[in-house]
Design a protein around this motif. Structure first.
Motif, short mmCIF file in Angstrom:
data_model
loop_
_atom_site.label_atom_id
_atom_site.label_comp_id
_atom_site.label_asym_id
_atom_site.label_seq_id
_atom_site.Cartn_x
_atom_site.Cartn_y
_atom_site.Cartn_z
N PHE A 116 0.84 -1.21 0.00
CA PHE A 116 0.00 0.00 0.00
C PHE A 116 0.87 1.26 0.00
O PHE A 116 0.59 2.23 0.72
N ASN A 117 1.90 1.25 -0.82
CA ASN A 117 2.83 2.37 -0.85
C ASN A 117 2.19 3.68 -1.31
O ASN A 117 2.69 4.77 -1.00
N ASP A 118 1.11 3.60 -2.06
CA ASP A 118 0.45 4.81 -2.55
C ASP A 118 -0.68 5.27 -1.64
O ASP A 118 -1.41 6.20 -1.99
N SER A 119 -0.84 4.63 -0.49
CA SER A 119 -1.98 4.91 0.39
C SER A 119 -1.53 5.55 1.71
O SER A 119 -0.47 5.22 2.24
N TYR A 120 -2.37 6.45 2.22
CA TYR A 120 -2.15 7.05 3.53
C TYR A 120 -2.98 6.35 4.60
O TYR A 120 -2.61 6.35 5.78
N ALA A 121 -4.10 5.78 4.20
CA ALA A 121 -4.99 5.07 5.12
C ALA A 121 -5.88 4.16 4.29
O ALA A 121 -5.95 4.29 3.06
N LEU A 122 -6.56 3.24 4.95
CA LEU A 122 -7.41 2.27 4.26
C LEU A 122 -8.82 2.32 4.82
O LEU A 122 -9.01 2.22 6.04
N HIS A 123 -9.79 2.47 3.94
CA HIS A 123 -11.20 2.44 4.33
C HIS A 123 -11.70 1.01 4.18
O HIS A 123 -11.66 0.44 3.09
N LEU A 124 -12.20 0.42 5.27
CA LEU A 124 -12.57 -1.00 5.26
C LEU A 124 -14.05 -1.24 4.93
O LEU A 124 -14.53 -2.36 5.03
N TRP A 125 -14.78 -0.17 4.58
CA TRP A 125 -16.15 -0.32 4.08
C TRP A 125 -17.04 -1.09 5.05
O TRP A 125 -17.77 -2.00 4.66
N ASN A 126 -17.02 -0.71 6.31
CA ASN A 126 -17.79 -1.46 7.30
C ASN A 126 -19.29 -1.38 7.05
O ASN A 126 -20.04 -2.29 7.44
N TYR A 127 -19.74 -0.32 6.38
CA TYR A 127 -21.17 -0.22 6.07
C TYR A 127 -21.61 -1.37 5.16
O TYR A 127 -22.77 -1.80 5.22
N MET A 128 -20.70 -1.87 4.34
CA MET A 128 -21.03 -2.98 3.44
C MET A 128 -21.04 -4.32 4.16
O MET A 128 -21.58 -5.30 3.66
N ASN A 129 -20.44 -4.35 5.36
CA ASN A 129 -20.23 -5.62 6.06
C ASN A 129 -21.49 -6.07 6.81
O ASN A 129 -21.52 -6.14 8.04
#
Length: 361
Positions: free
Chosen positions: A311-324
């Protein structure tokens, strides 16, 4: 050498001079103490000078936990990290605590504030550290604050207050999300800094001060954004929120709102590779910064990977919990992607889960 005459007039002048000096010294010392007492007791005031400001004229004390629990004081530098909980839930899942821990570790020199609707009033300086003990995995982080979310105070002095006074939450289909959309706008307008959803795991610092996060090429997210205090985008977004309110349509006051207002600023240019674009005075960050795994593929976070992505191009990750809706969760030692992310970016929460310890009191 000075000589004073012993006339009654001379004695009176000397006595008056000494009395002025004594009174000035007494006023200066007692006034400092009285100001400090007011500062400590009046934690609900809109602004309050720190003890070190009064005594030493320094910018801020070393430990910002010890003096004031007023959000105006905590977030006064405009660089805080803000999370919001608009339900009465006081035992959030581990993903929420991982999000807070990862942000607090990445931004060690910034206050990380979790505004919780279910948290009781904080009236004394010692109340906030006591509140932090509710979440033992985060107690070692001295830059984390848990504060009550009072919507009437949050919306005060913003275009959202008349809407909030008039609306009936019980009749709203998506009240939890709509109220969260409003709170994040008002809080960032007043305090500035970065807002994050509670299912975002921080990896490294975001270098941009004023930014929105692209979810796709021409569509903005509102799950993470950063703006300086009183930024015109925040105000225009609150205006648009009220003028075009539609509580029946999920996302209309959130991602769609940001996209509408951004389109008023400029024609959003397309992304080239992993580069960001600029729209007016706002950076529109590439989807790779926070959404390298798009929402249709959200289950990949709960799958085992042969190699852990950089994830070198990322500052943070959204885990999409609303979809879970399946309520998938982390299983320590499973070598799933979420297992690896917890282990690396929120180790205290991970270790508690590994030892099967409670993450709440």
């Amino acid at each position: 050498m000075l000589y004073f005459t012993t006339t009654s007039k001379g004695v009176r002048y000397v006595a008056l001079f000494l009395l002025i000096i004594a009174f000035g010294f007494l006023y200066r010392t007692t006034n400092i103490d009285h100001s400090v007492q007011l500062c400590i007791l009046n934690v609900k005031a809109q602004s309050c000078e720190y003890m070190d400001n009064i005594k030493n004229n320094t910018d801020r004390p070393e430990n910002i936990n010890t003096v004031n629990t007023n959000p105006v004081a905590i977030l006064r530098k405009g660089n805080g990290i803000i999370f919001v909980e608009t339900t009465d839930r006081m035992k959030p899942p581990s993903l929420v605590l991982c999000a807070i821990e990862s942000a607090a570790r990445v931004y060690r020199d910034r206050p990380v504030v979790f505004f919780m609707k279910g948290l009781a009033d904080i009236n004394l300086v010692n109340d906030e550290p006591e509140g932090r003990k509710i979440f033992p995995t985060l107690s070692y982080l001295d830059n984390v604050y848990f504060l009550p979310l009072k919507m009437d105070e949050v919306f005060r002095d913003t275009p959202l207050l008349p809407w909030y006074i008039k609306i009936s939450p019980k009749k709203e289909q998506h009240w939890i999300h709509v109220s969260s959309d409003g709170c994040r706008l008002a809080l960032i307008w007043k305090h500035g800094g970065i807002y994050m959803d509670t299912d975002i795991i921080s990896l490294r610092p975001i270098p941009n001060a004023n930014f929105l996060a692209a979810q796709s090429s021409q569509f903005s997210s509102n799950g993470i954004f950063g703006l300086s205090p009183h930024h015109n985008f925040s105000w225009r977004s609150m205006d648009n929120f009220v003028q075009n309110y539609n509580g029946t349509k999920w996302g209309h006051q959130g991602p769609q709102l940001f996209t509408r207002v951004l389109n008023q600023e400029c024609m959003i240019p397309p992304f080239k590779s992993t580069e960001d674009v600029v729209c007016g005075n706002i950076s529109f960050l590439n989807p790779q910064r926070f959404y390298p795994i798009p929402y249709p593929s959200w289950r990949r976070y709960y799958e085992a990977w042969q190699e852990f992505p950089t994830f070198n191009d990322s500052y943070a990750l959204h885990l999409w919990n609303y979809m879970n809706q399946e309520q998938k969760s982390i299983i320590p030692g499973s070598k799933t992607l979420i297992d690896q992310l917890y282990k690396q970016y929120c180790p205290s929460t991970y270790e508690a889960l590994q030892r099967n310890e409670s993450i709440h009191l």
